[in-house]
Design a protein around this motif. Sequence first.
Motif, PDB file in Angstrom:
ATOM      1  N   VAL A  15      42.266  41.962  50.814  1.00 32.56           N
ATOM      2  CA  VAL A  15      43.621  41.462  51.049  1.00 32.56           C
ATOM      3  C   VAL A  15      43.554  40.182  51.879  1.00 32.56           C
ATOM      4  CG1 VAL A  15      44.719  43.724  50.955  1.00 32.56           C
ATOM      5  CG2 VAL A  15      43.878  42.854  53.146  1.00 32.56           C
ATOM      6  N   GLN A  16      44.608  39.405  51.796  1.00 28.32           N
ATOM      7  CA  GLN A  16      44.742  38.211  52.626  1.00 28.32           C
ATOM      8  C   GLN A  16      45.473  38.570  53.907  1.00 28.32           C
ATOM      9  OE1 GLN A  16      45.601  33.927  51.179  1.00 28.32           O
ATOM     10  NE2 GLN A  16      47.622  34.720  51.672  1.00 28.32           N
ATOM     11  N   VAL A  17      45.155  37.898  54.989  1.00 31.73           N
ATOM     12  CA  VAL A  17      45.772  38.168  56.287  1.00 31.73           C
ATOM     13  C   VAL A  17      46.380  36.881  56.832  1.00 31.73           C
ATOM     14  CG1 VAL A  17      45.404  38.954  58.647  1.00 31.73           C
ATOM     15  CG2 VAL A  17      44.135  40.019  56.769  1.00 31.73           C
ATOM     16  N   THR A  18      47.624  36.975  57.303  1.00 31.85           N
ATOM     17  CA  THR A  18      48.261  35.826  57.953  1.00 31.85           C
ATOM     18  C   THR A  18      48.678  36.213  59.369  1.00 31.85           C
ATOM     19  OG1 THR A  18      50.532  36.383  57.248  1.00 31.85           O
ATOM     20  CG2 THR A  18      49.191  35.052  55.732  1.00 31.85           C
ATOM     21  N   VAL A  19      48.751  35.236  60.242  1.00 33.85           N
ATOM     22  CA  VAL A  19      49.240  35.432  61.611  1.00 33.85           C
ATOM     23  C   VAL A  19      50.390  34.455  61.832  1.00 33.85           C
ATOM     24  CG1 VAL A  19      48.703  35.393  64.065  1.00 33.85           C
ATOM     25  CG2 VAL A  19      46.968  36.143  62.419  1.00 33.85           C
ATOM     26  N   ASN A  20      51.576  35.010  62.044  1.00 37.21           N
ATOM     27  CA  ASN A  20      52.782  34.186  62.195  1.00 37.21           C
ATOM     28  C   ASN A  20      52.910  33.175  61.057  1.00 37.21           C
ATOM     29  OD1 ASN A  20      53.446  35.581  64.478  1.00 37.21           O
ATOM     30  ND2 ASN A  20      52.979  33.939  65.906  1.00 37.21           N
ATOM     31  N   GLY A  21      52.581  33.637  59.845  1.00 35.47           N
ATOM     32  CA  GLY A  21      52.753  32.805  58.654  1.00 35.47           C
ATOM     33  C   GLY A  21      51.578  31.928  58.301  1.00 35.47           C
ATOM     34  N   HIS A  22      50.561  31.866  59.172  1.00 36.65           N
ATOM     35  CA  HIS A  22      49.400  31.018  58.917  1.00 36.65           C
ATOM     36  C   HIS A  22      48.237  31.863  58.398  1.00 36.65           C
ATOM     37  CE1 HIS A  22      51.347  27.631  60.859  1.00 36.65           C
ATOM     38  NE2 HIS A  22      51.671  28.431  61.857  1.00 36.65           N
ATOM     39  N   VAL A  23      47.632  31.449  57.292  1.00 36.73           N
ATOM     40  CA  VAL A  23      46.507  32.183  56.718  1.00 36.73           C
ATOM     41  C   VAL A  23      45.305  32.112  57.655  1.00 36.73           C
ATOM     42  CG1 VAL A  23      44.908  32.323  54.775  1.00 36.73           C
ATOM     43  CG2 VAL A  23      47.295  31.732  54.371  1.00 36.73           C
ATOM     44  N   THR A  24      44.671  33.252  57.895  1.00 37.50           N
ATOM     45  CA  THR A  24      43.493  33.286  58.763  1.00 37.50           C
ATOM     46  C   THR A  24      42.231  33.038  57.948  1.00 37.50           C
ATOM     47  OG1 THR A  24      43.278  35.687  58.485  1.00 37.50           O
ATOM     48  CG2 THR A  24      44.570  34.912  60.341  1.00 37.50           C
ATOM     49  N   ASN A  28      53.017  42.817  52.647  1.00 30.58           N
ATOM     50  CA  ASN A  28      53.743  42.131  51.582  1.00 30.58           C
ATOM     51  C   ASN A  28      53.096  42.527  50.257  1.00 30.58           C
ATOM     52  OD1 ASN A  28      54.736  40.235  49.661  1.00 30.58           O
ATOM     53  ND2 ASN A  28      55.204  38.786  51.307  1.00 30.58           N
ATOM     54  N   SER A  29      53.733  43.461  49.546  1.00 33.58           N
ATOM     55  CA  SER A  29      53.151  43.992  48.310  1.00 33.58           C
ATOM     56  C   SER A  29      53.128  42.967  47.186  1.00 33.58           C
ATOM     57  CB  SER A  29      53.932  45.234  47.863  1.00 33.58           C
ATOM     58  OG  SER A  29      55.297  44.923  47.646  1.00 33.58           O
ATOM     59  N   GLN A  30      54.057  42.000  47.200  1.00 37.74           N
ATOM     60  CA  GLN A  30      54.112  41.000  46.135  1.00 37.74           C
ATOM     61  C   GLN A  30      52.925  40.045  46.198  1.00 37.74           C
ATOM     62  OE1 GLN A  30      57.983  39.164  46.568  1.00 37.74           O
ATOM     63  NE2 GLN A  30      58.954  40.702  45.239  1.00 37.74           N
ATOM     64  N   THR A  31      52.545  39.656  47.395  1.00 40.75           N
ATOM     65  CA  THR A  31      51.421  38.724  47.545  1.00 40.75           C
ATOM     66  C   THR A  31      50.138  39.427  47.984  1.00 40.75           C
ATOM     67  OG1 THR A  31      52.029  38.274  49.854  1.00 40.75           O
ATOM     68  CG2 THR A  31      52.988  36.848  48.157  1.00 40.75           C
ATOM     69  N   ARG A  32      50.213  40.733  48.168  1.00 40.50           N
ATOM     70  CA  ARG A  32      49.074  41.517  48.673  1.00 40.50           C
ATOM     71  C   ARG A  32      48.533  40.869  49.950  1.00 40.50           C
ATOM     72  NH1 ARG A  32      46.801  45.434  46.227  1.00 40.50           N
ATOM     73  NH2 ARG A  32      44.755  44.987  47.125  1.00 40.50           N
ATOM     74  N   THR A  33      49.451  40.676  50.872  1.00 39.76           N
ATOM     75  CA  THR A  33      49.095  40.029  52.136  1.00 39.76           C
ATOM     76  C   THR A  33      49.491  40.901  53.313  1.00 39.76           C
ATOM     77  OG1 THR A  33      49.401  37.817  51.191  1.00 39.76           O
ATOM     78  CG2 THR A  33      49.471  37.999  53.591  1.00 39.76           C
ATOM     79  N   VAL A  34      48.590  41.043  54.256  1.00 42.64           N
ATOM     80  CA  VAL A  34      48.899  41.694  55.521  1.00 42.64           C
ATOM     81  C   VAL A  34      49.407  40.617  56.469  1.00 42.64           C
ATOM     82  CG1 VAL A  34      47.968  42.912  57.506  1.00 42.64           C
ATOM     83  CG2 VAL A  34      47.189  43.516  55.218  1.00 42.64           C
ATOM     84  N   GLU A  35      50.630  40.789  56.945  1.00 43.27           N
ATOM     85  CA  GLU A  35      51.247  39.791  57.806  1.00 43.27           C
ATOM     86  C   GLU A  35      51.276  40.295  59.247  1.00 43.27           C
ATOM     87  OE1 GLU A  35      55.052  39.303  56.024  1.00 43.27           O
ATOM     88  OE2 GLU A  35      54.282  38.218  54.270  1.00 43.27           O
ATOM     89  N   ILE A  36      50.564  39.604  60.125  1.00 42.61           N
ATOM     90  CA  ILE A  36      50.544  39.939  61.547  1.00 42.61           C
ATOM     91  C   ILE A  36      51.567  39.056  62.249  1.00 42.61           C
ATOM     92  CG2 ILE A  36      49.168  39.982  63.651  1.00 42.61           C
ATOM     93  CD1 ILE A  36      46.697  40.381  61.869  1.00 42.61           C
ATOM     94  N   VAL A  37      52.464  39.694  62.970  1.00 41.71           N
ATOM     95  CA  VAL A  37      53.501  38.965  63.692  1.00 41.71           C
ATOM     96  C   VAL A  37      53.198  39.077  65.181  1.00 41.71           C
ATOM     97  CG1 VAL A  37      55.965  38.707  64.113  1.00 41.71           C
ATOM     98  CG2 VAL A  37      55.156  39.506  61.871  1.00 41.71           C
ATOM     99  N   ALA A  38      52.781  37.978  65.774  1.00 42.69           N
ATOM    100  CA  ALA A  38      52.460  37.967  67.205  1.00 42.69           C
ATOM    101  C   ALA A  38      53.719  37.690  68.004  1.00 42.69           C
ATOM    102  CB  ALA A  38      51.401  36.902  67.498  1.00 42.69           C
ATOM    103  N   PRO A  39      53.783  38.164  69.260  1.00 45.75           N
ATOM    104  CA  PRO A  39      54.956  37.920  70.100  1.00 45.75           C
ATOM    105  C   PRO A  39      55.229  36.436  70.268  1.00 45.75           C
ATOM    106  CG  PRO A  39      53.491  39.532  71.113  1.00 45.75           C
ATOM    107  CD  PRO A  39      52.751  38.939  69.951  1.00 45.75           C
ATOM    108  N   GLU A  40      56.466  36.089  70.528  1.00 44.27           N
ATOM    109  CA  GLU A  40      56.844  34.694  70.715  1.00 44.27           C
ATOM    110  C   GLU A  40      56.043  34.087  71.866  1.00 44.27           C
ATOM    111  OE1 GLU A  40      60.804  31.956  71.630  1.00 44.27           O
ATOM    112  OE2 GLU A  40      60.982  34.136  71.388  1.00 44.27           O
ATOM    113  N   GLY A  41      55.474  32.934  71.609  1.00 41.96           N
ATOM    114  CA  GLY A  41      54.686  32.248  72.628  1.00 41.96           C
ATOM    115  C   GLY A  41      53.214  32.599  72.606  1.00 41.96           C
TER     116      GLY A  41
END
Length: 269
Positions: free
Chosen positions: A38-47, A140-153
């Motif tokens: 799977v692909q992994v993103t952090v706050n929308g940015h691909v890792t 995100n099942s459509q893009t097969r992406t794990v989305e990591i949402v980090a706290p603001e800042g």
Amino acid sequence: MRGKKAIACLLGLQLVAALPVTAAVSGQAKVPANPPTVQVTVNGHVTQLQKPSIIIGGSTYMAIEDLTHLLHAKWQAKGQSGVEVTLRTGVILSFQLNTKRAAVGDKWTEIGAGAISHNKQVYLPLRWVIEQAGHELKWNSQTRTVEIVAPEGYDQFKQVDFASLTQEEKDFVQKAKGRAGVHQLGDLYVIARGQSPNPGYGIEVVGTEWSWEQLKVYVRLTKPEPGRMYAQVISYPYVLVKVKLPPYTTLVVLDADTQQPLFEGAEGI
């Protein structure tokens, strides 16, 4: 830093080599030969990962080196069948490989998916570790992406305008901009080229790279365009950035073209 990482890698390889690759202990799902990635993103940015993240038994796993790099954490082998991750907050997560046993601090429990060994690499359950670090994980099942949402800042490195600063910060910039180097006031950093003969000389940030102990900021020193006329007035090129660094982390400025430190001998942070 490289020495520590090399030792950690060596310990990890020795640890995994002593364990069965497809062990199924304490109800842990058996690792298939070629698990889906799977692909992994952090706050929308691909890792950018060294090893692909994989799905086993419906759970996402990430290689321990990639995961600790992402979280600015560090890890080490513990005994013959365990690993320990120290988050940058100081919280310690412990795992018994190929079981569901894990601990936060000294409190052990069984979790839904535990640490495993796969292809001579330790993999950790991504969701559990991410949540212990205070982040949120979405699928995100459509893009097969794990989305990591980090706290603001969190790890937010941004360039700022002089006009947005407080009066105290503006006064600091005015004093610092004439001295080549990196100057700090709280979470504000002034990366200054120093005095230049005309406005054709400049400085720009072209990228950043995080590690456990450092935030590397890559900058480029620009020169006047050939054939262009510039007013012969003294200028002080600089960039302003704001970032809250994790404990024990330093900001290092490197030349984007040579990868070498800039401003050696100048006033530092």
